[in-house]
Design a protein around this motif. Structure first.
Motif, short mmCIF file in Angstrom:
data_model
loop_
_atom_site.label_atom_id
_atom_site.label_comp_id
_atom_site.label_asym_id
_atom_site.label_seq_id
_atom_site.Cartn_x
_atom_site.Cartn_y
_atom_site.Cartn_z
N ILE A 61 16.71 -43.21 -90.76
CA ILE A 61 17.13 -42.26 -89.72
C ILE A 61 16.35 -42.57 -88.45
O ILE A 61 15.11 -42.67 -88.48
CB ILE A 61 16.90 -40.80 -90.15
N LEU A 62 17.08 -42.72 -87.36
CA LEU A 62 16.48 -42.97 -86.07
C LEU A 62 16.54 -41.71 -85.20
O LEU A 62 17.41 -40.87 -85.37
CB LEU A 62 17.21 -44.10 -85.34
N ARG A 63 15.61 -41.64 -84.25
CA ARG A 63 15.60 -40.54 -83.30
C ARG A 63 15.59 -41.14 -81.89
O ARG A 63 14.58 -41.66 -81.43
CB ARG A 63 14.38 -39.67 -83.50
N PRO A 64 16.75 -41.12 -81.19
CA PRO A 64 16.77 -41.64 -79.82
C PRO A 64 15.83 -40.84 -78.91
O PRO A 64 15.85 -39.62 -78.92
CB PRO A 64 18.23 -41.47 -79.39
N LYS A 65 15.03 -41.58 -78.12
CA LYS A 65 14.02 -40.92 -77.28
C LYS A 65 14.25 -41.10 -75.79
O LYS A 65 13.91 -40.21 -75.00
CB LYS A 65 12.63 -41.44 -77.66
N ALA A 66 14.78 -42.23 -75.38
CA ALA A 66 14.92 -42.46 -73.94
C ALA A 66 16.09 -43.40 -73.67
O ALA A 66 16.30 -44.36 -74.40
CB ALA A 66 13.64 -43.06 -73.38
N LEU A 67 16.82 -43.09 -72.60
CA LEU A 67 17.93 -43.94 -72.17
C LEU A 67 17.34 -45.12 -71.40
O LEU A 67 16.72 -44.95 -70.35
CB LEU A 67 18.90 -43.16 -71.29
N GLU A 68 17.54 -46.33 -71.92
CA GLU A 68 17.00 -47.53 -71.29
C GLU A 68 17.96 -48.10 -70.24
O GLU A 68 17.53 -48.54 -69.17
CB GLU A 68 16.72 -48.60 -72.36
N ARG A 69 19.25 -48.12 -70.54
CA ARG A 69 20.26 -48.65 -69.61
C ARG A 69 21.51 -47.81 -69.70
O ARG A 69 21.98 -47.48 -70.80
CB ARG A 69 20.61 -50.10 -69.94
N ARG A 70 22.05 -47.46 -68.56
CA ARG A 70 23.30 -46.72 -68.53
C ARG A 70 24.46 -47.63 -68.92
O ARG A 70 24.40 -48.84 -68.75
CB ARG A 70 23.54 -46.11 -67.15
N GLN A 71 25.52 -47.02 -69.42
CA GLN A 71 26.67 -47.80 -69.88
C GLN A 71 27.28 -48.61 -68.75
O GLN A 71 27.45 -48.11 -67.64
CB GLN A 71 27.74 -46.89 -70.49
N ALA A 72 27.56 -49.86 -69.04
CA ALA A 72 28.20 -50.75 -68.07
C ALA A 72 29.10 -51.71 -68.83
O ALA A 72 28.92 -51.93 -70.04
CB ALA A 72 27.14 -51.51 -67.27
N PHE A 73 30.06 -52.28 -68.12
CA PHE A 73 30.99 -53.21 -68.72
C PHE A 73 31.10 -54.45 -67.84
O PHE A 73 30.95 -54.39 -66.63
CB PHE A 73 32.38 -52.59 -68.88
N GLY A 74 31.39 -55.56 -68.48
CA GLY A 74 31.66 -56.78 -67.75
C GLY A 74 33.10 -56.80 -67.26
O GLY A 74 33.79 -55.79 -67.28
N PRO A 75 33.59 -57.96 -66.84
CA PRO A 75 34.95 -58.05 -66.30
C PRO A 75 36.01 -57.73 -67.35
O PRO A 75 35.78 -57.87 -68.55
CB PRO A 75 35.04 -59.51 -65.85
N ASP A 76 37.15 -57.29 -66.86
CA ASP A 76 38.27 -56.93 -67.74
C ASP A 76 38.98 -58.22 -68.16
O ASP A 76 40.00 -58.61 -67.58
CB ASP A 76 39.22 -55.99 -67.03
N LEU A 77 38.43 -58.87 -69.17
CA LEU A 77 38.90 -60.19 -69.60
C LEU A 77 39.24 -60.19 -71.07
O LEU A 77 38.40 -59.83 -71.91
CB LEU A 77 37.82 -61.24 -69.31
N ASP A 78 40.47 -60.57 -71.40
CA ASP A 78 40.91 -60.74 -72.79
C ASP A 78 40.97 -62.22 -73.13
O ASP A 78 41.37 -63.04 -72.30
CB ASP A 78 42.31 -60.16 -73.00
#
Length: 244
Positions: A61-78
């Motif tokens: 069991i983990l306990r998240p403590k701090a947000l290190e990086r906000r969500q981001a996405f790369g290019p819209d590439l398939d």
């Protein structure tokens, strides 16, 4: 630091239970114990620093403590790839994740030799590659469909980079030069190449850009890696290291 992709939502101090495989990996393979820290991400809530709170027979069991990086996405590439041998498909999925593809779509063409694959295994390979490369999302892997069906359901304004093994199109970098920003897909054919009717149909699509990967015939995995690399250099986040 160890990174793990998880399915659950992530937020501060909300306990996160790992499945058996991840629990075994952390405790038995990587020898982590209570109090050690790991990074976790789910493709939605960013990357969190978490502490191992419980380690026992029932799992970790983990306990998240701090947000290190906000969500981001790369290019819209398939990456759209015709089914090939299992080992090569697995390599293609792994490298597509490393090279920033957002989705991998498997297609069946007239000359496809293999029509079955384990999408769940490919998804696990993509997740592992995402963990290792530091990206904050995992490419989605789609069940195989016929190429004609994929084309019928094409969504504008997505562009299609059609890697034409015939070699009479412009090189990829020239074909992409000056192209306006847009969502893109890269299409790689089967080991036997596209049939004449498929090639003609692809070249007549208004959203398709035919391009050659050079004077040599490449295997599907080499072609996929090459095309993704060239696209990233010309249109992707390699130019500025920006994500959106």
């Amino acid at each position: 630091m160890i990174r793990l992709h998880v399915a659950a939502d992530l937020s501060q101090d909300v306990a996160l239970g790992l499945d058996h495989g991840q629990s075994h990996y952390l405790t038995s393979v990587m020898r982590r114990a209570v109090g050690d820290e790991v990074l976790v991400f789910n493709g939605r809530d960013g990357e969190w620093r978490a502490v191992i709170e419980v380690s026992g027979k029932r799992g970790v069991i983990l306990r998240p403590k701090a947000l290190e990086r906000r969500q981001a996405f790369g290019p819209d590439l398939d990456l759209v790839i015709a089914l090939v041998k299992r080992s090569r498909v697995e390599t293609i999925v792994e490298k597509a994740a490393e090279l920033g593809a957002r989705r991998v779509r498997l297609v069946i063409t007239e000359r496809t030799n293999a029509e079955r694959t384990r999408v769940d295994r490919l998804a696990a390979i993509a997740a592992e590659a995402a963990e290792q490369t530091g990206r904050l999302d995992v490419p989605e892997i789609f069940e195989p469909v016929k190429l004609a069906k994929l084309i019928e359901g094409w969504a504008a304004p997505r562009r299609l980079l059609f890697c034409d093994e015939a070699g009479d199109a412009r090189p990829v970098l020239q074909a992409l030069e000056g192209a306006a920003p847009a969502p893109w897909s890269i299409l790689i054919g089967p080991e036997g190449g596209f049939s004449p009717s498929e090639r003609e149909a692809l070249r007549n699509l208004p959203y398709a850009t035919p391009a050659t990967l050079g004077p040599r015939i490449l295997r599907a995995d080499t072609a996929a890696i090459s095309a993704l690399t060239l696209w990233q250099a010309a249109q992707g986040d390699w130019r500025s290291h920006e994500v959106s």
